[in-house]
Scaffold this motif. Structure first.
Motif, PDB file in Angstrom:
ATOM      1  N   LYS A  75      10.839  46.018 -52.364  1.00 51.30           N
ATOM      2  CA  LYS A  75      11.084  44.585 -53.134  1.00 51.30           C
ATOM      3  C   LYS A  75      10.703  44.934 -54.429  1.00 51.30           C
ATOM      4  O   LYS A  75       8.881  44.783 -54.700  1.00 51.30           O
ATOM      5  N   SER A  76      11.533  44.495 -55.498  1.00 46.07           N
ATOM      6  CA  SER A  76      10.696  44.187 -56.653  1.00 46.07           C
ATOM      7  C   SER A  76      11.095  42.589 -57.072  1.00 46.07           C
ATOM      8  O   SER A  76      12.237  42.163 -57.123  1.00 46.07           O
ATOM      9  N   ASN A  77      11.629  42.697 -58.529  1.00 49.32           N
ATOM     10  CA  ASN A  77      12.000  41.943 -59.785  1.00 49.32           C
ATOM     11  C   ASN A  77      13.520  41.113 -59.741  1.00 49.32           C
ATOM     12  O   ASN A  77      13.885  40.409 -60.557  1.00 49.32           O
ATOM     13  N   TYR A  78      13.673  42.966 -59.843  1.00 48.72           N
ATOM     14  CA  TYR A  78      15.164  43.516 -59.525  1.00 48.72           C
ATOM     15  C   TYR A  78      15.507  42.956 -58.254  1.00 48.72           C
ATOM     16  O   TYR A  78      17.292  42.478 -58.648  1.00 48.72           O
ATOM     17  N   VAL A  79      15.660  44.019 -56.951  1.00 52.02           N
ATOM     18  CA  VAL A  79      16.051  44.107 -56.264  1.00 52.02           C
ATOM     19  C   VAL A  79      15.023  43.626 -54.738  1.00 52.02           C
ATOM     20  O   VAL A  79      14.376  44.062 -55.131  1.00 52.02           O
ATOM     21  N   ARG A  80      15.692  44.066 -53.306  1.00 49.29           N
ATOM     22  CA  ARG A  80      15.318  43.473 -52.571  1.00 49.29           C
ATOM     23  C   ARG A  80      16.333  44.862 -51.747  1.00 49.29           C
ATOM     24  O   ARG A  80      17.442  44.171 -51.513  1.00 49.29           O
ATOM     25  N   VAL A  81      15.263  45.713 -50.910  1.00 49.07           N
ATOM     26  CA  VAL A  81      15.924  46.272 -50.234  1.00 49.07           C
ATOM     27  C   VAL A  81      15.362  46.512 -48.703  1.00 49.07           C
ATOM     28  O   VAL A  81      14.423  46.550 -48.483  1.00 49.07           O
ATOM     29  N   TYR A  82      16.409  46.516 -47.931  1.00 54.74           N
ATOM     30  CA  TYR A  82      15.415  46.274 -46.655  1.00 54.74           C
ATOM     31  C   TYR A  82      17.300  47.319 -45.580  1.00 54.74           C
ATOM     32  O   TYR A  82      17.608  46.513 -45.844  1.00 54.74           O
ATOM     33  N   GLY A  83      16.242  47.080 -44.012  1.00 53.23           N
ATOM     34  CA  GLY A  83      17.295  47.881 -43.304  1.00 53.23           C
ATOM     35  C   GLY A  83      16.483  49.573 -42.473  1.00 53.23           C
ATOM     36  O   GLY A  83      15.172  49.350 -42.718  1.00 53.23           O
ATOM     37  N   HIS A  84      16.910  50.207 -42.754  1.00 55.88           N
ATOM     38  CA  HIS A  84      16.903  51.521 -41.587  1.00 55.88           C
ATOM     39  C   HIS A  84      18.366  52.717 -41.515  1.00 55.88           C
ATOM     40  O   HIS A  84      18.753  52.134 -42.241  1.00 55.88           O
ATOM     41  N   ILE A  85      17.402  54.086 -42.072  1.00 55.00           N
ATOM     42  CA  ILE A  85      17.785  55.119 -42.061  1.00 55.00           C
ATOM     43  C   ILE A  85      17.240  56.474 -41.162  1.00 55.00           C
ATOM     44  O   ILE A  85      16.456  56.345 -40.223  1.00 55.00           O
ATOM     45  N   SER A  86      18.042  57.268 -40.955  1.00 52.62           N
ATOM     46  CA  SER A  86      17.783  58.025 -39.684  1.00 52.62           C
ATOM     47  C   SER A  86      16.808  58.924 -40.185  1.00 52.62           C
ATOM     48  O   SER A  86      16.850  59.632 -41.873  1.00 52.62           O
ATOM     49  N   LYS A  87      16.172  59.396 -39.422  1.00 49.01           N
ATOM     50  CA  LYS A  87      14.983  60.908 -39.558  1.00 49.01           C
ATOM     51  C   LYS A  87      16.078  61.865 -40.409  1.00 49.01           C
ATOM     52  O   LYS A  87      17.396  62.488 -39.498  1.00 49.01           O
ATOM     53  N   PRO A  88      15.834  63.001 -40.499  1.00 45.73           N
ATOM     54  CA  PRO A  88      16.296  63.420 -41.238  1.00 45.73           C
ATOM     55  C   PRO A  88      16.917  64.947 -39.507  1.00 45.73           C
ATOM     56  O   PRO A  88      17.871  65.459 -39.382  1.00 45.73           O
ATOM     57  N   ALA A  89      15.668  64.892 -39.004  1.00 44.23           N
ATOM     58  CA  ALA A  89      16.938  64.869 -37.251  1.00 44.23           C
ATOM     59  C   ALA A  89      17.893  64.249 -36.499  1.00 44.23           C
ATOM     60  O   ALA A  89      18.726  65.194 -35.842  1.00 44.23           O
ATOM     61  N   LEU A  90      18.052  63.563 -37.209  1.00 46.17           N
ATOM     62  CA  LEU A  90      19.242  63.047 -36.808  1.00 46.17           C
ATOM     63  C   LEU A  90      20.448  63.065 -37.742  1.00 46.17           C
ATOM     64  O   LEU A  90      20.229  61.928 -38.882  1.00 46.17           O
TER      65      LEU A  90
ATOM     66  N   ASN B 247      20.734  46.446 -46.386  1.00 43.33           N
ATOM     67  CA  ASN B 247      21.464  45.491 -47.088  1.00 43.33           C
ATOM     68  C   ASN B 247      20.072  45.390 -48.640  1.00 43.33           C
ATOM     69  O   ASN B 247      19.319  45.581 -48.651  1.00 43.33           O
ATOM     70  N   ILE B 248      21.166  45.025 -49.726  1.00 41.96           N
ATOM     71  CA  ILE B 248      20.407  45.155 -50.874  1.00 41.96           C
ATOM     72  C   ILE B 248      21.153  43.879 -51.345  1.00 41.96           C
ATOM     73  O   ILE B 248      22.010  43.679 -51.690  1.00 41.96           O
ATOM     74  N   LYS B 249      19.647  43.101 -51.923  1.00 46.54           N
ATOM     75  CA  LYS B 249      20.337  41.525 -52.632  1.00 46.54           C
ATOM     76  C   LYS B 249      19.920  41.655 -53.148  1.00 46.54           C
ATOM     77  O   LYS B 249      18.625  41.929 -54.248  1.00 46.54           O
ATOM     78  N   LEU B 250      20.683  41.327 -54.652  1.00 46.43           N
ATOM     79  CA  LEU B 250      20.751  41.223 -56.549  1.00 46.43           C
ATOM     80  C   LEU B 250      20.955  39.513 -56.114  1.00 46.43           C
ATOM     81  O   LEU B 250      21.790  39.153 -55.667  1.00 46.43           O
ATOM     82  N   ASN B 251      20.063  39.438 -57.178  1.00 46.52           N
ATOM     83  CA  ASN B 251      21.229  38.260 -58.348  1.00 46.52           C
ATOM     84  C   ASN B 251      22.838  38.321 -57.904  1.00 46.52           C
ATOM     85  O   ASN B 251      23.347  39.187 -59.243  1.00 46.52           O
ATOM     86  N   PRO B 252      23.139  36.554 -57.682  1.00 44.11           N
ATOM     87  CA  PRO B 252      24.635  37.362 -57.905  1.00 44.11           C
ATOM     88  C   PRO B 252      25.606  37.409 -58.778  1.00 44.11           C
ATOM     89  O   PRO B 252      26.341  37.677 -58.868  1.00 44.11           O
ATOM     90  N   ASP B 253      24.365  36.879 -60.009  1.00 39.49           N
ATOM     91  CA  ASP B 253      24.786  37.163 -61.529  1.00 39.49           C
ATOM     92  C   ASP B 253      25.106  38.010 -62.079  1.00 39.49           C
ATOM     93  O   ASP B 253      25.157  38.989 -63.427  1.00 39.49           O
ATOM     94  N   SER B 254      23.982  39.225 -60.748  1.00 40.54           N
ATOM     95  CA  SER B 254      23.895  40.718 -61.644  1.00 40.54           C
ATOM     96  C   SER B 254      25.649  42.076 -60.542  1.00 40.54           C
ATOM     97  O   SER B 254      25.060  42.925 -61.305  1.00 40.54           O
TER      98      SER B 254
ATOM     99  N   LYS C  27      18.242  53.364 -59.281  1.00 35.33           N
ATOM    100  CA  LYS C  27      16.430  54.662 -59.490  1.00 35.33           C
ATOM    101  C   LYS C  27      15.700  53.750 -58.735  1.00 35.33           C
ATOM    102  O   LYS C  27      14.943  54.337 -57.636  1.00 35.33           O
ATOM    103  N   GLU C  28      15.815  52.378 -58.116  1.00 36.45           N
ATOM    104  CA  GLU C  28      15.252  51.664 -56.659  1.00 36.45           C
ATOM    105  C   GLU C  28      15.328  51.755 -56.112  1.00 36.45           C
ATOM    106  O   GLU C  28      14.814  51.715 -54.985  1.00 36.45           O
ATOM    107  N   ILE C  29      16.680  51.804 -55.829  1.00 37.89           N
ATOM    108  CA  ILE C  29      17.735  52.324 -53.937  1.00 37.89           C
ATOM    109  C   ILE C  29      16.601  53.468 -53.702  1.00 37.89           C
ATOM    110  O   ILE C  29      16.487  54.373 -52.602  1.00 37.89           O
TER     111      ILE C  29
END
Length: 573
Positions: free
Chosen positions: A226-241, A286-293, A315-317
């Motif tokens: 989370k930053s003042n520009y974007v919120r990124v949340y979810g799940h990613i796989s380990k390199p083994a998967l 899921n990447i949450k951004l201000n709709p006007d951006s 950069k933020e992702i």
């Protein structure tokens, strides 16, 4: 007589439908989006013959009043936006008001809808461009039925793929929307058979377990940034998967499934050397951004979007994914199932001498205690932790015990990671250490090889080689990078061949070459190691930035937990 004709509305709709309705999956996408926008928490998609003969989407959403139901099939009629300014603050999935108009122009179309407050619903049918509306008794929500898709455009219909192919596209659409909408029940029925369903859940992870299964879910790491520009949340796989394609990569911006090179590049760059060649991670982000951006009005499908500050988004992702990978233990757990495995030793078992020199237990325990104390004091960042060295197997794998259980380290992969990070740190700081040769070596190349070498002398100097021209096609090798140890002329030939055909040698390509160089000078499988060397290898691996894979993405170590060992020995049930 004028040659330019003004097209009638029916023909205009059919032309517009070519952009919005590519195939049956496009219809499903548009109708599911409308259901989600209508706040439905139950969406049932029924299709027959891969969507060619029937597509029916039923939801329990808000429904529409009679007048709205009549207008919804008109071109560019929508409740989502009212003026130009609304295009810059789009919070819904749909907004153009062209989907139902386009779909109804290329199919046998009907719509039944009812709001919660109305006693009766409305049924809308479109026949040859004419809209007919009647009253009907029905449940709350909306049912859209599309029959004989492209029946009035034979040229389009003949280009549809086989039934299973078209159904596969629809399955993909439904699953992507089901993944991100955790509070919505989805069901997909094909030829009267339930093929897919997802339950309402309270978390994205539970939704992933429900849809992808436990085997995938247990190999995921959580992403929350989370930053003042974007919120990124979810799940990613380990390199083994990993997978051999990107099918299980799901990227969303404000809950909208998207395709974005910026997002994809950020994720892959964050994994960097953790991925094996031509392998792809599983991701639900899921990447949450201000709709006007975000501009979602750049493509008919609305899956391709434009973000106004792409460099910052990248950069933020990148930071979000990188932080998640580096803050989690990525050592894969081994499954002790040897069925179908042919046990063949690459190297002979030598019983006449020890692979590990004998040491007193007290000395070993002291070393373990010392390592534990260092870890507790926070003086070194450790992911493997304190360990007790056990030995070497087949001159390839180092066995050790740590807090988790049995640790098995691939000595070659581990040394690759150590050499790679040491070299890259020196390279980025422009401080690669060189070691001078006692006797400089004259190396002769052919004309083509000499040209490649001349064009990369500056690069070779930056990575620690001191090479000077010595005639038309001859060069003097005076020094080599310290990290490589002893380097013979053969390695220089190999480097020249790897650098050929790259032209200006971009940074990414240079890095690939460095990875190969580090690999060549690593401890190989089949090399016997002493106790101090093995201990040093594990300790140095633990201090690397990313100790879980070699630069090519192969695991450096696997772990067999104590509970797993106890299960295999039937000590627990």
């Amino acid at each position: 007589m004028p040659k330019i004709n003004v097209l009638d509305d029916n023909l205009i709709n059919k032309i517009a439908a070519g952009e919005v309705v590519e195939r049956p999956a496009s219809v499903v996408k548009e109708l599911v989006e409308n259901s989600i926008d209508a706040s439905a928490d139950e969406i049932i998609v029924e299709v027959k013959d891969g969507g060619k003969s029937l597509i029916r989407v039923t939801d329990n959403g808000e429904g529409m009043e009679r007048e709205d139901a009549k207008l919804c099939v008109e071109r560019h009629a929508t409740s989502k936006i009212k003026n130009v300014g609304d295009l810059f603050f789009i919070g819904s999935l749909g907004f153009r008001g062209e989907a139902l108009s386009s779909i109804s122009s290329v199919s046998d179309f009907s719509l039944i809808t009812k709001t919660h407050k109305d006693m009766e619903g409305s049924i809308v049918k479109v026949e040859n461009g004419e809209v007919k509306v009647n009253d009907i008794g029905c449940s709350n929500g909306t049912i859209v039925e599309v029959k004989d898709l492209f029946g009035n455009i034979p040229a389009r219909k003949k280009f549809m793929k086989p039934i299973q192919t078209e159904f596969g596209y629809m399955m993909d659409v439904v699953m992507r929307y089901a993944l991100i909408n955790k509070g919505v029940f989805f069901k997909l029925v094909h030829n009267d058979k339930i093929v897919f369903s997802s339950q309402k859940t309270t978390s994205l992870f539970d939704n992933i377990v429900s849809i992808y299964g436990k085997d995938i879910a247990k190999n995921l790491v959580k992403v929350f940034y989370k930053s003042n520009y974007v919120r990124v949340y979810g799940h990613i796989s380990k390199p083994a998967l990993t997978r051999n394609d990107r099918q299980q990569q799901n990227f969303y911006i404000n809950n909208r499934p998207i395709k974005s090179k910026v997002v994809s590049n950020a994720v892959y760059d964050a994994y960097h050397t953790l991925l094996h060649i031509d392998r792809h991670p599983v991701a639900v982000l899921n990447i949450k951004l201000n709709p006007d951006s975000v501009d979602v009005n750049v493509h008919p499908s609305k899956r391709i979007v434009k973000v106004f500050d792409e460099e910052r988004l990248y950069k933020e992702i990148f930071d979000a994914v990188r932080d998640s990978l580096y803050s989690n233990e990525l050592i894969p757990d081994a499954r002790l199932d040897d069925r179908g495995y042919n046990t063949v030793r690459k190297y002979p078992l030598q019983t006449d001498k020890q692979s590990v020199l004998a040491v007193k237990d007290e000395a070993v325990k002291k070393k373990v205690a010392e390592r534990a104390a260092v870890g507790a004091a926070g003086e070194a960042k450790e992911r493997i932790g304190p360990f007790l060295l056990l030995g070497q197997v087949s001159k390839t794998y180092i066995l050790a015990e740590n807090n988790k259980g049995l640790l098995i380290v691939d000595q070659h992969a581990a040394q690759e990671r150590i050499n790679y990070e040491r070299f890259m740190n020196e390279y980025k700081k422009k401080a690669v250490r060189s070691q001078s040769l006692v006797k400089p070596r004259v190396v002769n190349f052919n004309a083509a090889e000499a040209e490649v070498l001349k064009g990369n002398l500056e690069f070779l100097n930056r990575i620690g080689f001191v090479v000077e021209s010595y005639g038309a096609s001859s060069f003097i090798l005076r020094a080599t990078p310290s990290v490589f140890g002893d380097v013979n002329a053969g390695l220089l030939f190999d480097m020249v061949h790897e650098l050929s055909g790259i032209g200006s040698v971009i940074d990414a390509e240079k890095e690939k070459k460095i990875i190969r160089f580090a690999c060549r000078k690593s401890i190989k499988a089949g090399e016997e190691m002493t106790v101090p060397l093995m201990e040093k290898l594990i300790e140095e691996l633990d201090k690397t930035e990313q100790p879980f894979t070699c630069p090519h993405g192969r695991p450096t170590a696997i772990s067999i937990s104590l509970p797993e060992l106890e299960r295999k020995f039937k000590r627990v049930v």
